[in-house]
Design an enzyme around this catalytic site. Structure first.
Site, PDB file in Angstrom:
ATOM      1  N   HIS A  16      -9.446  81.476 -34.383  1.00 30.24           N
ATOM      2  CA  HIS A  16      -8.162  81.392 -33.639  1.00 30.24           C
ATOM      3  C   HIS A  16      -7.378  82.678 -33.857  1.00 30.24           C
ATOM      4  CE1 HIS A  16      -4.531  78.893 -32.255  1.00 30.24           C
ATOM      5  NE2 HIS A  16      -4.117  80.147 -32.366  1.00 30.24           N
ATOM      6  N   HIS A  18      -4.871  85.953 -31.915  1.00 31.65           N
ATOM      7  CA  HIS A  18      -4.159  86.569 -30.786  1.00 31.65           C
ATOM      8  C   HIS A  18      -4.271  88.080 -30.916  1.00 31.65           C
ATOM      9  CE1 HIS A  18      -2.068  82.739 -29.813  1.00 31.65           C
ATOM     10  NE2 HIS A  18      -2.246  82.537 -31.108  1.00 31.65           N
ATOM     11  N   ASN A  44      -3.135  83.090 -24.347  1.00 26.29           N
ATOM     12  CA  ASN A  44      -1.715  82.995 -23.963  1.00 26.29           C
ATOM     13  C   ASN A  44      -1.116  84.363 -23.644  1.00 26.29           C
ATOM     14  OD1 ASN A  44      -1.844  83.626 -26.766  1.00 26.29           O
ATOM     15  ND2 ASN A  44       0.197  82.798 -27.132  1.00 26.29           N
ATOM     16  N   LYS A 101      -8.083  75.748 -23.857  1.00 27.36           N
ATOM     17  CA  LYS A 101      -6.977  75.597 -24.800  1.00 27.36           C
ATOM     18  C   LYS A 101      -5.861  74.785 -24.175  1.00 27.36           C
ATOM     19  CE  LYS A 101      -4.581  76.312 -28.441  1.00 27.36           C
ATOM     20  NZ  LYS A 101      -4.125  77.452 -29.193  1.00 27.36           N
ATOM     21  N   HIS A 138      -3.214  72.856 -29.222  1.00 26.19           N
ATOM     22  CA  HIS A 138      -1.975  73.123 -29.965  1.00 26.19           C
ATOM     23  C   HIS A 138      -1.296  71.770 -30.112  1.00 26.19           C
ATOM     24  CE1 HIS A 138       1.650  75.497 -31.221  1.00 26.19           C
ATOM     25  NE2 HIS A 138       2.136  74.295 -31.025  1.00 26.19           N
ATOM     26  N   HIS A 176      -4.679  75.126 -35.963  1.00 29.22           N
ATOM     27  CA  HIS A 176      -3.651  75.453 -36.963  1.00 29.22           C
ATOM     28  C   HIS A 176      -2.890  74.235 -37.476  1.00 29.22           C
ATOM     29  CE1 HIS A 176      -1.171  75.188 -33.417  1.00 29.22           C
ATOM     30  NE2 HIS A 176      -1.448  76.396 -32.967  1.00 29.22           N
ATOM     31  N   ASP A 253      -4.755  82.466 -36.719  1.00 30.32           N
ATOM     32  CA  ASP A 253      -3.587  82.432 -35.828  1.00 30.32           C
ATOM     33  C   ASP A 253      -2.730  83.684 -36.004  1.00 30.32           C
ATOM     34  OD1 ASP A 253      -2.035  81.510 -33.768  1.00 30.32           O
ATOM     35  OD2 ASP A 253      -0.966  80.009 -34.964  1.00 30.32           O
ATOM     36  N   HIS A 257       3.895  90.374 -33.185  1.00 30.49           N
ATOM     37  CA  HIS A 257       5.060  90.658 -32.334  1.00 30.49           C
ATOM     38  C   HIS A 257       5.646  91.946 -32.871  1.00 30.49           C
ATOM     39  CE1 HIS A 257       5.345  86.837 -30.138  1.00 30.49           C
ATOM     40  NE2 HIS A 257       4.885  86.284 -31.251  1.00 30.49           N
ATOM     41  N   ALA A 269       8.106  83.691 -32.604  1.00 29.88           N
ATOM     42  CA  ALA A 269       7.275  82.963 -33.565  1.00 29.88           C
ATOM     43  C   ALA A 269       5.921  83.642 -33.697  1.00 29.88           C
ATOM     44  CB  ALA A 269       7.088  81.526 -33.099  1.00 29.88           C
TER      45      ALA A 269
HETATM   46  N1  OTD Z   1       2.057  80.366 -32.925  1.00 35.90           N
HETATM   47  N2  OTD Z   1       2.938  82.408 -32.241  1.00 35.90           N
HETATM   48  C1  OTD Z   1       1.988  82.550 -31.277  1.00 35.90           C
HETATM   49  C2  OTD Z   1       1.024  81.615 -31.119  1.00 35.90           C
HETATM   50  C3  OTD Z   1       0.871  80.623 -32.170  1.00 35.90           C
HETATM   51  O1  OTD Z   1       0.770  78.350 -31.625  1.00 35.90           O
HETATM   52  C4  OTD Z   1       0.148  79.409 -31.756  1.00 35.90           C
HETATM   53  O2  OTD Z   1      -1.064  79.504 -31.541  1.00 35.90           O
HETATM   54  C5  OTD Z   1       2.026  83.746 -30.448  1.00 35.90           C
HETATM   55  O3  OTD Z   1       2.877  84.586 -30.718  1.00 35.90           O
HETATM   56  O4  OTD Z   1       1.182  83.879 -29.544  1.00 35.90           O
HETATM   57  C6  OTD Z   1       2.993  81.308 -33.037  1.00 35.90           C
HETATM   58  O5  OTD Z   1       3.911  81.165 -33.843  1.00 35.90           O
HETATM   59 ZN    ZN Z   2      -2.272  80.781 -32.021  1.00 35.62          ZN
HETATM   60 ZN    ZN Z   3      -0.781  77.070 -31.130  1.00 35.45          ZN
END
Ligand code: OTD
Ligand code: ZN
Ligand code: ZN
Length: 350
Positions: A16, A18, A44, A101, A138, A176, A253, A257, A269
């Site tokens: 997992h 990003h 995402n 997802k 999620h 997660h 995860d 940012h 987040a």
């Molecule tokens: N959680 N931030 C992000 C994704 C995850 O839920 C998630 O997978 C993101 O910035 O893409 C986060 O806090």
């Molecule tokens: Zn994530």
């Molecule tokens: Zn998530």
């Protein structure tokens, strides 16, 4: 009892991750590929990765961003929306996409296109059941009236259990996980009756509880979704992670940012851990006296769950302190990693 100062494990994968898109890809891929052979790339983006065609193009951009000679392999998943059809699922299967997802609309960063009602994608879910395409979830409800610390536990009863009953052949990964309820739900799930279930666990949820977000002031770099929970939940996550139960495996995860969007009146987040993920996991397993269980969690169980071969390469970790950089310069921005400027007890060798 002797203490291991060096451990060699089968090369791990990140189930997992990003990595975003564009100029920042090369640095992010460099950090990840220094430890992981493969990673599931989250869809995402803005706009989200919703079709096989978009996934293949995104995959190519990632492959092009790899350091010279790297054999790092991105594994693609598609973003489930209200408009995903059985045809989308068939095309995805053909293109080698490894999953879809589910983001409940509004649950996390760039999740506005997420599913508003699971009934809307029922033909897609039926096709996923029949062709063995896993659903990555999620797991949080998004109603504003549900306390942010309860959203995962409520999701299990309101969404996850009904979903698995409605689609009993569906293979699900509870992404997660952050609570005792999720850990125990996955541990105790009866998969003779319903589809297989696995769960990923991040390093921050194994190492920290919610105090980390508020120690001496607001700490935006410890803010991610699902949010860190109470200590009893962290302890339950460690317990299942080190249990040797193959339903639990690694998913960082890591979600970068820019510094200015994290250190902000309305901060984004996400925790950035791609640079130091394996040392962080080693620390969590070491603290639980379970370094011998790290390899299964990090390198075997995820591949087994997804029906992929295990890696043949090795990764060596050494008990050697290092300082985590205060920030990384990535493209024209700064990214602040988790625990920036502080010590890391483990290092990667080579
Ligand atoms: N959680 N931030 C992000 C994704 C995850 O839920 C998630 O997978 C993101 O910035 O893409 C986060 O806090
Ligand atoms: Zn994530
Ligand atoms: Zn998530």
């Amino acid at each position: 009892m002797s203490v291991a100062n060096t451990i060699e494990i089968c090369q791990p994968d990140d189930w997992h991750l990003h990595v975003r898109d564009g100029d920042i890809l090369p640095d992010l891929i460099l950090h990840t590929s220094s430890q992981f052979a493969r990673a599931i790339i989250m869809p995402n983006l803005k706009p989200p990765v919703t079709t096989a065609e978009l996934a293949l193009a995104y995959k190519q951009r990632i492959l092009d961003a790899r350091p010279l000679g790297s054999s790092f392999e991105p594994l693609m998943v598609l973003y489930l929306t209200d408009n995903t059809t059985a045809e989308h699922v068939k095309n995805a299967k053909k293109a080698g996409v490894v999953g879809f997802k589910l983001y409940p609309a509004g649950a996390t960063t760039n999740s506005d296109a997420g599913v508003t009602d699971l009934a809307k994608c029922s033909t897609a879910l039926v096709e996923m059941e029949s062709c063995g395409m896993p659903l990555l979830v999620h797991g949080e409800v998004t109603h504003a009236d549900i306390d942010i610390f309860d959203r995962e536990a409520v999701f299990i009863d309101q969404v996850l259990e009904p979903l698995r009953k409605n689609y009993p052949g569906l293979k699900v990964i509870f992404e997660h996980i952050t609570t005792k309820q999720a850990a125990h739900y996955v541990r105790d799930a009866d998969t003779s009756r319903l589809g297989a279930i696995g769960a990923t666990i991040t390093p921050q949820h194994l190492l920290y509880n919610r105090n980390a977000i508020f120690s001496g002031g607001v700490r935006p770099h410890y803010y991610c979704l699902p949010i860190l929970k109470r200590e009893e939940h962290r302890v339950a996550l460690v317990e299942v992670a080190i249990s040797g139960n193959p339903r639990f495996f690694l998913g960082t995860d890591s979600a970068p940012h820019t510094k200015d969007t994290k250190e902000n009146a309305c901060g984004c987040a996400g925790c950035y851990t791609a640079w130091h993920a394996m040392p962080l996991y080693a620390e969590a397993f070491d603290a639980a006296n379970a370094l011998d269980r790290l390899e299964g969690f990090a390198s075997h169980f995820g591949a087994d769950f997804y029906g992929l071969s295990r890696n043949t390469g090795k990764l060596t970790l050494k008990r050697q302190q290092q300082v985590i950089p205060k920030e990384f310069s990535i493209a024209d921005s700064k990214v602040v990693p988790l625990r920036a400027g502080e010590m890391l007890a483990w290092s990667i060798v080579g």
